[in-house]
Write a protein that holds these residues in place. Structure first.
Motif, mmCIF file in Angstrom:
data_model
loop_
_atom_site.group_PDB
_atom_site.id
_atom_site.type_symbol
_atom_site.label_atom_id
_atom_site.label_comp_id
_atom_site.label_asym_id
_atom_site.label_seq_id
_atom_site.Cartn_x
_atom_site.Cartn_y
_atom_site.Cartn_z
ATOM 1 N N TYR A 81 22.426 -2.391 45.149
ATOM 2 C CA TYR A 81 21.211 -3.147 45.482
ATOM 3 C C TYR A 81 19.950 -2.464 44.953
ATOM 4 O O TYR A 81 18.937 -3.115 44.693
ATOM 5 N N ILE A 137 16.922 -9.722 46.349
ATOM 6 C CA ILE A 137 18.270 -9.852 46.918
ATOM 7 C C ILE A 137 18.371 -11.114 47.762
ATOM 8 O O ILE A 137 17.512 -11.381 48.607
ATOM 9 N N ILE A 138 19.440 -11.869 47.491
ATOM 10 C CA ILE A 138 19.758 -13.082 48.261
ATOM 11 C C ILE A 138 21.019 -12.776 49.060
ATOM 12 O O ILE A 138 21.996 -12.256 48.514
ATOM 13 N N MET A 139 20.998 -13.136 50.327
ATOM 14 C CA MET A 139 22.189 -12.980 51.152
ATOM 15 C C MET A 139 22.704 -14.351 51.568
ATOM 16 O O MET A 139 21.919 -15.208 51.966
ATOM 17 N N THR A 189 24.665 -11.389 47.667
ATOM 18 C CA THR A 189 25.685 -10.753 48.495
ATOM 19 C C THR A 189 25.917 -11.543 49.770
ATOM 20 O O THR A 189 25.288 -12.568 50.005
ATOM 21 N N ILE A 242 17.641 -15.642 52.432
ATOM 22 C CA ILE A 242 18.934 -15.899 53.062
ATOM 23 C C ILE A 242 19.306 -17.360 52.848
ATOM 24 O O ILE A 242 18.483 -18.259 53.065
ATOM 25 N N LYS A 263 29.786 -16.663 48.869
ATOM 26 C CA LYS A 263 29.049 -16.096 47.727
ATOM 27 C C LYS A 263 29.465 -16.748 46.418
ATOM 28 O O LYS A 263 28.626 -17.071 45.589
ATOM 29 N N SER A 285 17.456 -7.985 52.756
ATOM 30 C CA SER A 285 17.477 -9.103 51.807
ATOM 31 C C SER A 285 16.124 -9.812 51.759
ATOM 32 O O SER A 285 15.398 -9.851 52.746
ATOM 33 N N ASP A 286 15.815 -10.365 50.578
ATOM 34 C CA ASP A 286 14.557 -11.100 50.409
ATOM 35 C C ASP A 286 14.700 -12.564 50.825
ATOM 36 O O ASP A 286 13.750 -13.161 51.317
ATOM 37 N N LYS A 289 22.455 -6.270 56.624
ATOM 38 C CA LYS A 289 22.233 -6.791 55.267
ATOM 39 C C LYS A 289 21.002 -7.697 55.225
ATOM 40 O O LYS A 289 20.212 -7.636 54.280
ATOM 41 N N ALA A 290 20.857 -8.537 56.248
ATOM 42 C CA ALA A 290 19.744 -9.498 56.284
ATOM 43 C C ALA A 290 18.394 -8.780 56.263
ATOM 44 O O ALA A 290 17.453 -9.236 55.606
#
Length: 195
Positions: A117, A123-125, A6, A168, A13, A165-166, A161-162
């Protein structure tokens, strides 16, 4: 393993998703599938009920008309998302069952906002400076600065969001982004192998 991808509008993205795809990772682009699902008769009926007959032309959904409403009215945006996102969720589940490989990428601009999510293992941001994002979207979509800012204001801010997230990925230099994707791909394969 489901990896959510995301980031705010214009963060890159799609660029990052295509880099994962080049590495052989199955990638699901939620926005693309949502647009296809708008042609589904049941979805069309619900959208027309809320937004009126003008929401569709003879050739399909009038995305500019719908966007003109939802990006100025959070309540209408929530209604639209409530129609589309459950359909995307069902479609993704079917798609995912057919995939082979250590992991899949689910790319979604509003991964957090839609609640999708919760179905992701990792999760990657993707992040980029706001001004860079605005310029990218103005160039890409031929829209005004105001229109881009309206869209940005309807998404969660990057800090929020960060935190959830796992990983970035900072997307300001294409080669540096590619390097980050390759490193993360190797790490994700190791994570999957250890489970």
């Amino acid at each position: 393993m489901i990896v959510g991808l995301t980031g705010g509008i214009g963060s890159g993205k799609s660029t990052v998703a295509s880099m994962f795809s080049e590495l052989g990772v199955p990638v699901y682009i939620a926005d693309t599938e949502a647009k296809k699902l708008m042609y589904n008769p049941a979805v069309r009926a619900k959208i027309t009920e809320v937004f009126g007959e003008k929401a569709y032309t003879a050739s399909g959904p009038d995305n500019a008309y719908i966007a003109g409403i939802v990006f100025k009215d959070k309540e209408k945006l929530a209604i639209l998302n409530g129609i589309i996102h459950p359909e995307v969720g069902r479609h993704f589940k079917k798609w995912n069952e057919a995939q082979k490989g250590p992991y899949v990428i689910k790319e979604a601009a509003i991964l957090f906002e839609s609640g999708a999510y919760k179905d992701c293992d990792i999760i990657i941001m993707v992040m980029a400076p706001r001004e860079t994002r605005i310029e990218r979207v103005m160039r890409r979509d031929g829209v005004s600065r105001e229109a881009v800012n309206n869209r940005i204001e309807n998404q969660w801010d990057d800090d929020k969001k960060a935190e959830l997230s796992d990983y970035i990925i900072t997307n300001t230099d294409i080669e540096e982004t590619r390097k980050q994707v390759r490193e993360l791909h190797s790490r994700l394969i190791k994570i999957r192998a250890s489970r």
